[in-house]
Every structure is written in C-alpha cells, then in structure tokens.
Design an enzyme around this catalytic site. Structure first.
Site, PDB file in Angstrom:
ATOM      1  CG  ASN A 224       0.834 -11.873 -26.835  1.00 14.61           C
ATOM      2  OD1 ASN A 224       1.011 -10.735 -26.406  1.00 14.61           O
ATOM      3  ND2 ASN A 224       0.170 -12.112 -27.951  1.00 14.61           N
TER       4      ASN A 224
ATOM      5  CG  ASP B 233       0.515  -7.162 -24.354  1.00 11.06           C
ATOM      6  OD1 ASP B 233       0.246  -8.282 -24.840  1.00 11.06           O
ATOM      7  OD2 ASP B 233       0.840  -6.191 -25.060  1.00 11.06           O
TER       8      ASP B 233
ATOM      9  CD  GLU C 126     -10.432 -13.660 -32.577  1.00 10.14           C
ATOM     10  OE1 GLU C 126     -10.304 -12.468 -32.231  1.00 10.14           O
ATOM     11  OE2 GLU C 126     -11.528 -14.195 -32.803  1.00 10.14           O
TER      12      GLU C 126
ATOM     13  CG  ASP D 108       3.082  -7.973 -27.612  1.00  3.62           C
ATOM     14  OD1 ASP D 108       3.959  -7.093 -27.581  1.00  3.62           O
ATOM     15  OD2 ASP D 108       1.885  -7.763 -27.343  1.00  3.62           O
TER      16      ASP D 108
ATOM     17  CD  GLN E  40       6.717  -2.696  -2.850  1.00  7.79           C
ATOM     18  OE1 GLN E  40       7.246  -3.586  -3.503  1.00  7.79           O
ATOM     19  NE2 GLN E  40       6.745  -1.430  -3.232  1.00  7.79           N
ATOM     20  CG  ASP E  41       1.921  -5.539   1.501  1.00  5.54           C
ATOM     21  OD1 ASP E  41       3.159  -5.609   1.407  1.00  5.54           O
ATOM     22  OD2 ASP E  41       1.332  -5.248   2.557  1.00  5.54           O
ATOM     23  CD  GLU E  42      -3.242  -6.823  -5.008  1.00  6.20           C
ATOM     24  OE1 GLU E  42      -3.528  -7.679  -5.865  1.00  6.20           O
ATOM     25  OE2 GLU E  42      -3.577  -6.933  -3.808  1.00  6.20           O
TER      26      GLU E  42
ATOM     27  CD  GLU F 164       8.536  -6.195  -6.817  1.00 10.41           C
ATOM     28  OE1 GLU F 164       9.431  -5.443  -7.272  1.00 10.41           O
ATOM     29  OE2 GLU F 164       8.067  -6.094  -5.665  1.00 10.41           O
TER      30      GLU F 164
ATOM     31  CG  LEU G 166       9.211 -10.608  -4.521  1.00 10.80           C
ATOM     32  CD1 LEU G 166      10.091 -11.844  -4.373  1.00 10.80           C
ATOM     33  CD2 LEU G 166       8.075 -10.865  -5.506  1.00 10.80           C
TER      34      LEU G 166
ATOM     35  CG  HIS H 273       5.805  -7.948   4.429  1.00 11.26           C
ATOM     36  ND1 HIS H 273       4.860  -7.062   3.960  1.00 11.26           N
ATOM     37  CD2 HIS H 273       5.170  -9.160   4.523  1.00 11.26           C
ATOM     38  CE1 HIS H 273       3.710  -7.692   3.805  1.00 11.26           C
ATOM     39  NE2 HIS H 273       3.880  -8.960   4.131  1.00 11.26           N
TER      40      HIS H 273
ATOM     41  CG  ASP I 298       8.676  -3.969   2.918  1.00 14.45           C
ATOM     42  OD1 ASP I 298       8.334  -4.621   3.934  1.00 14.45           O
ATOM     43  OD2 ASP I 298       7.862  -3.327   2.215  1.00 14.45           O
TER      44      ASP I 298
ATOM     45  CB  CYS J 152       4.000  -0.757   3.275  1.00 13.77           C
ATOM     46  SG  CYS J 152       5.221  -1.540   4.338  1.00 13.77           S
TER      47      CYS J 152
END
Length: 663
Positions: free
Chosen positions: A153, A155, A170, A179, A349-351, A353, A410, A471, A473, A645
């Site tokens: 759970n 989110d 809670e 969820d 993109q690096d931060e 996925e 990745l 990378h 990519d 990227c």
C-alpha cells in the site's frame, strides 16, 4: 482436505471433542481399548461420516454393521457433514468385542463447527469459500496456479500527508481499502461455543514487519477499521459471537520482495480450547492463507504511453514545444516539472522509473525512485506519488552511488521467448562493468537485489562501463513493429555510420558538413571524419563494446540479426578513455507508440536533407513509425544526455497477469 486433530476415546468416560468441517480427524480407538477385546464396530449420528481403512471386515453382524480387527494398522477417520446446532449433538459409539467378554462401549460426543479463513486464492478479484476444495497454505505460479495476492500500500491517498499509506496504522477512506486485499473469517458454531473456545489470528514474527491487517468492526466502513496485526502485533484474540458469523479483514503489504524477503506472507487462524482455566490453551484447529506480495513490474517501449514527464529549464522552451507536440500526437498527458522544483536538473529519466503493481482487484502505477538524489530528488515523492500512484526506492540515500545507479541505466525488453523459456513481461536490462576493478563502476547491489527479487522480469546484466555516463540507453532502444516478435532492437552503430558517410563521399559529397547551422560548434566535413585515424580507432573500440552487448542480447533475449536495426552513430573517447556521443545520439529516443522523438543529429545535408535523418527514416518508417527529430543540442547533448535522458513515460500495464507466468 485439511488435517484435523487426533481424538482418543476411552470406555471409562465419554469423550467430548470438536470437529471442524472440511477437516479429516483421526480417531484413536486402540490405545485405550479393553485388554481382552480383539475387534470393534462403530455407529455414528447421521451428521458424521466414518471411514475405516483396513482389509475386509472381520465379521458381518446381523444388524448390518461390521466389525474390524483391533490392531494398530486400522485407521479410523471422521468428517462432519454439517455444523452442530448445540454442543455435543453428534455422537459416535465404539463397541469393543472379545471372545470371552461382553461388548464394551466408548462414547464420543462431537461438536461440528465451521471455521474458514478465505481470501482470493483463485485470483478472480472476489473472495469465495474454499473449504475442502483448495489448500490455501500453498502458493503456486502459472495459469492453473492458486494463491492470494497482496499489494504494497505504497500510494498516498491523503494529500495532506508526506508518507505512504502503509506507513501508518489507519485506514483513511474507502480508496485506501481498495489498495488492500480482503480476507474473510466465516464461523458457524453453537451459540455457547466461544464460552470455552477462542480464535486467534496471527502471523510469524519473521513476517510481522511485512504486513498489516485491519479488522472491519462495523460493516465495511473505513472509519470502523482497526489494526489487529502488524509490526507491533504478531497475534490478536478475536471476539467472535456464536452462531453464524462473517468477519472481514483488510490486508496490506508493507514491503516488496527483496533479497531478505521472498514475498510470501502466511496469516493463520487458530482455534483454542480454553475450557480448563487451570491448564494452558490447547490448539484444536488451524487454518492458513498464504499471500504473495505483488512484484514491481517495468513496462517496455512497446506498451502504449499514457503520460510523459519532462523538465522546464533555462532556454529549453523549443525542446518542450517539440515534446508537447509529440505527446499530443500520441494522445498522452504531459507533466512538466518547473525550474523552481527541478533545481536545473533536467534528467527526468535518470531520476525515476515508472512501473506498476497488480492484484486481481487492483492495478497501481508505482514510481521507482533512484538513489541519485540530485535536483529532482523530491519530484517522485512530492509530485508523482499520490492517490493511486505508489512509490518505492532502494539503495543508499547519501553517498556510495555511481552514475550507473541512475535509471537511464535501467531498461526492459518487450516480451520474449528464449530457448523455449517464455518471458511474457520481458527482461530487465541494466549496465555494469565487464569485470570488477578499482576503476570500474557497477549498479549498487541493493538495486540489483531488488530487481532480481521481483522474479517476473529476470534481469540481464549488460556492459556499459565503457561509456562516460555509463547508461544502457546510450546504445540501445526498442521500438514497436507490426511483424516478427512485435518489436525491433535498435543499437547505436559506428560501422553503419562510417558506411553511410563512405557512400556519400563516393557519390561526391565529401565536402558536406556535420554540425552545419550549430553556432560556436566546429563543422566537420565528411571526408575529414573518414580520414580521422584517431576517431576511427575510438569507434573501433566502441563497436567492439556494442558488439559484445549485441551478442549478449541475442542470446539472452532470443533475437536474430533480423530483429536488430543498426542506427548510425559515432562516439569519441574523452576523460578516462570513456566514450560519449560525437553528435546527438539518435538511439536515445522517446518512444510514444508509433511516434518517435529522435535527437536531431545535425548531419551532413545532401540534396536538401540530413543524410543521417534520411537513413534513420528509411530504417524505421517501413515499420509504421513516424520520426520527429528534436533539437536538444545545447540543452541536453552538450550536457551528455539526449531526448530519452530528459523525459520519462508512464505506460499502460501489460494485459498479461504476472501470476500466470512461471519464473
């Protein structure tokens, strides 16, 4: 059928016992039998089914019942047809016979009860009674498999909170309940049954920090749910009324599968006999449900795009306009992270996925936050995670990371079949060094362990440490295709680029310029590029590195040469003899269905058209793809990145259900 307890009978006094519907209860008729008796017979109430396993009966009695030899080889088992209306209302009489003694009788009074812990083990999205049908204590993979599923759970349904929903005790609202996975305890007993018995719900101490269970105390209102199991509570005594009763529980996972957690959680209900206050509680019956925590799943370029992410930075307005137009063509939502939030860190993109988790009743997108923690470090937490959008991270949050821990390193392949082994969700791809050394880099082990522990997208380790950024990519991508395997693997190819430039020179275009129209960038003629011995040597090295990965990808993804398209690209070796793109790296593209956002290479213009763009279009447009070349030269390329990227995509989850595969 579940195994029940062992009941021992004695002629000295009546025996009272509980028999749970759906269980097979062993009856010990030998240990307390009279010494001179050699055979026995059994009569039972209509609600009791008696089964005797032995050879033929010793003798047929005139009343129609049979006698059996009294020896340890005889197995007597009982099952109950229906729950009792009152305590001890079902009777079993055992009569012992000897050659010189009158019959001796032993009486057993049975109370039949129904106690069933049910979850969605058939994976239909609904909880169905499974008593005496399926063994809920096992979890199996495949289309014919069984076993319940839990979502982490992860989110944040409460927008005023900074934490994930699983980090508190809670239930916020009905959205929060959705969820979680439903588990139902069904009981049917005599009215006074729980005067002398009690039920305990429990989880192993080794798993208590991986799960939390809420009990719905009044109907199914979220405000009336109270936590009964979790990191602080391995067990909970239940207050259950007699008669027929259903009790609902909502279960959430607190952790993803990882190297120290296989993802399986067992919840157990125990029936205890508390009739004698001077003695400890005695276990009468147990029922268990095994859950598997849903894995985090990546989505490849072949999945339909749903949302595009990019950053607003100084002077990248034209880039954003191009990405906006492309997103509109692909009918995607576009989310822009403003300058004041990204702190001049445009590498979306690096931060992170974006993948998803899935149970039969719910699918949830989940952002995997990389440990790079630069200017965009707050974006996944503050702007992506939210209602019905989960979050997960791994690896050290301060120090101890390399460039290979960014998620441009990745990727995931489309679904493949390799030597008869199916990977219906594709295989994860990440870059590494070819061998460990003082100078080599690798993806952090915590990230590798997490990816492997998900089980459903078996990772493939590629060689990317030869690149300056490092990378995957930078040298590969996937695009959808209407034929063969449904996709093509794109690989950056110096060989293809040199071949193209040689063809252009042979046709008299050796004076054509690379980088024409780029201010403050030295333009280079085709003939000079071809005659540059150092550049040739650099790209010969790069070609060997890419060819190593080419063969590895062919072997691990089951590809043929016809599944691969070579994209013309040159590289140069810079600091520490690491490679970077010589001109904008076209394989580092944004794939939105049939719409491709490709870095504009600024190649030699021949007959009014860039020969590099023309070549790429000739390779990709026959597949039904539309190529849009985006100018990222000053805002991305010279900063060692390209279109891929600087963007990120949330894609539609697979229609294939992960639990139907066999890892």
């Amino acid at each position: 059928m579940a195994q029940g307890t062992l009941i021992r009978v004695t002629p000295e006094q009546p025996t009272h016992a509980v028999c749970v519907l759906g269980t097979l209860t062993q009856l010990d008729i030998c240990s307390s039998a009279p010494e001179d008796c050699t055979s026995f017979s059994i009569n039972a109430s209509p609600g009791v089914v008696v089964d005797i396993a032995h050879g033929p009966p010793a003798k047929k009695k005139s009343t129609g019942s049979s006698t059996w030899p009294l020896d340890p080889g005889v197995e007597v088992t009982l099952t109950m047809k229906v729950a009792s209306g009152s305590t001890g209302d079902q009777k079993v009489q055992i009569s012992y016979y000897g050659p010189k003694t009158p019959p001796v009788k032993a009486l057993l009074y049975l109370t039949g009860v129904e106690i069933s812990l049910c979850a969605d083990i058939t994976r239909t999205g609904k909880v169905k009674p499974t008593r005496a049908v399926k063994d809920q204590r096992t979890w199996t993979w495949g289309p014919c498999g069984q076993g319940a599923i839990l979502l982490v759970n992860c989110d944040r349904d409460n927008l005023e909170s900074s934490a994930m929903d699983c980090e508190d005790d809670e239930v916020l609202d009905s959205e929060d309940l959705q969820d979680m996975s439903l588990m139902t305890l069904s009981t049917k007993t005599p009215k006074d049954f729980f005067t002398n018995h009690t039920l305990v719900l429990h989880v192993a101490r080794s798993e208590m920090d991986k799960v939390r269970v809420f009990q719905a105390t009044r109907g199914k209102l979220s405000s009336k749910c109270s936590v009964v199991l979790g990191p602080k509570w391995p067990s909970h005594y239940l207050m259950v009324p007699g008669g027929k009763h259903n009790m609902d529980f909502y279960v959430e996972a607190l952790a993803f599968p990882d190297t120290d957690f296989p993802g399986l959680i067992t919840l157990t209900i125990s029936l205890l006999d508390t009739s004698n206050l001077e003695l400890p509680e005695a276990v009468v019956f147990q029922d268990s449900v095994v859950f598997r925590v849903a894995p985090w799943i990546m989505t490849p370029n072949t999945q339909p795009p749903q949302e595009v992410y990019a950053c607003s930075i100084f002077e990248n307005e034209d880039f954003l306009k191009s990405v906006t137009t492309l997103a509109m063509k692909a009918k995607c939502k576009l989310t822009i992270c403003p300058e004041e939030e990204n702190m001049d860190d445009q590498w979306m993109q690096d931060e992170m996925e974006i993948g998803y988790i899935q149970a039969p009743h719910k699918t949830l997108p989940v952002v995997f936050d990389s440990p790079r923690n630069r200017g965009l470090k707050e974006f996944p937490i503050k702007r992506v995670m939210g209602p019905d959008f989960g979050y997960v991270t791994r690896g050290p949050q301060t120090g101890g990371i390399s460039g290979l821990d960014s998620f441009g390193n990745l990727e995931v392949s489309p679904p493949v079949t390799v030597r008869g082994k199916e990977y219906p969700l594709g295989r994860i791809l990440f870059g590494d060094s070819c061998y460990p050394s003082n100078d080599s880099r690798q993806m952090h082990q915590a990230l590798q362990d997490f990816l492997s522990a998900q089980q459903v997208q078996a990772p493939v380790k590629l060689y990317s440490d030869w690149l300056s950024v490092g990378h995957v990519d930078e040298f590969l991508s996937f695009v959808p295709a209407p034929d063969r395997k449904g996709f093509r693997l794109l690989l950056a190819s110096p060989r293809s680029c040199y071949k193209l430039f040689q063809e252009q020179q042979n046709e008299g275009h050796g004076e054509a310029l690379l980088f024409e129209g780029i201010k403050k960038k030295k333009q280079q003629k085709i003939k000079n590029i071809l005659s540059n011995k150092t550049l040739r040597e650099h790209n010969s090295f790069v070609e060997r590195c890419i060819d190593w990965n080419r063969e590895l990808l062919k072997r691990e993804l089951g590809l043929a040469e016809s599944d691969i398209i070579d994209i013309p690209q040159l590289f140069k070796l810079k600091e520490f003899s690491k490679a970077e793109a010589f001109f904008p790296n076209m394989v580092n593209m944004l794939v939105l269905g049939k719409h491709l956002g490709i870095p504009k290479p600024f190649g030699p213009v021949i007959n009014g058209r860039c020969c590099l763009e023309e070549k790429v279009c000739s390779l990709l447009e026959p597949l039904g793809l539309q190529c849009t070349f985006i100018n990222d030269f000053f805002t991305y390329h010279i900063r060692h990145g390209e279109v891929h990227c600087g963007t990120n995509v949330r894609r539609k989850p697979f229609s294939f259900k992960w639990w139907n595969m066999v890892p």
